[in-house]
Design a protein around this motif. Structure first.
Motif, PDB file in Angstrom:
ATOM      1  N   MET A 185     -26.009  24.646  28.704  1.00 29.10           N
ATOM      2  CA  MET A 185     -27.203  23.890  29.088  1.00 29.10           C
ATOM      3  C   MET A 185     -26.927  22.401  29.111  1.00 29.10           C
ATOM      4  O   MET A 185     -25.892  21.938  28.621  1.00 29.10           O
ATOM      5  N   TRP A 222     -31.805  25.075  31.091  1.00 30.20           N
ATOM      6  CA  TRP A 222     -31.023  26.305  31.052  1.00 30.20           C
ATOM      7  C   TRP A 222     -31.808  27.397  31.756  1.00 30.20           C
ATOM      8  O   TRP A 222     -33.012  27.276  31.964  1.00 30.20           O
ATOM      9  N   VAL A 269     -25.442  30.419  25.820  1.00 23.22           N
ATOM     10  CA  VAL A 269     -26.182  29.594  26.765  1.00 23.22           C
ATOM     11  C   VAL A 269     -25.439  28.276  26.963  1.00 23.22           C
ATOM     12  O   VAL A 269     -25.143  27.574  26.001  1.00 23.22           O
TER      13      VAL A 269
END
Length: 134
Positions: free
Chosen positions: A105, A124, A103
């Motif tokens: 973000m 995110w 991820v």
């Protein structure tokens, strides 16, 4: 030390505690009435979209979202201003069964005059993470 630098210090410690799996250290960063939005807005992790409010709710977030995996939390860049710090983050969460979720973000941390986090807002895309899980 200015509030922006207090927020930056708290943000750095937050990432360190998450990577280390240090629940108590991470919880100690938050004020009693802090709000955690991760991700910001409505999602299965926060159906109301109002965030996890107060330390008990933030602790429950740790137990259900952070604790099950092993997280490598890397701050790519950090941008303190005012009483906040916005960090660009690359995170890899290795879940049980060696399932890896990557991820990217932006996480915005706001601190009070004591350096406690009063707000943590993580931006995110929940749907792209679910796509990784198949």
């Amino acid at each position: 030390m200015g509030l922006a630098h207090l927020a930056k210090t708290a943000s750095q410690r937050s990432g360190e505690y998450v990577t280390a799996g240090d629940k108590e250290g991470w919880l100690s960063l938050f004020s009693e009435d802090a709000v955690l939005e991760d991700p910001v807005g409505e999602s299965p992790l926060d159906p109301s979209g109002q965030g996890h409010r107060g330390k008990a709710a933030i602790e429950a977030f740790w137990d259900t979202v952070i604790a099950p995996g092993s997280i490598d939390f890397q701050v790519v860049s950090s941008h303190p201003a005012g009483d906040e710090c916005a960090n660009v983050v690359h995170m890899v969460n290795t879940m049980p069964g060696d399932m890896r979720v990557v991820v990217d973000m932006v996480v915005v941390y706001r601190a009070d005059a004591e350096g406690k986090l009063v707000s943590l807002r993580a931006f995110w895309d929940y749907e792209s993470v679910m796509a990784q899980l198949g």
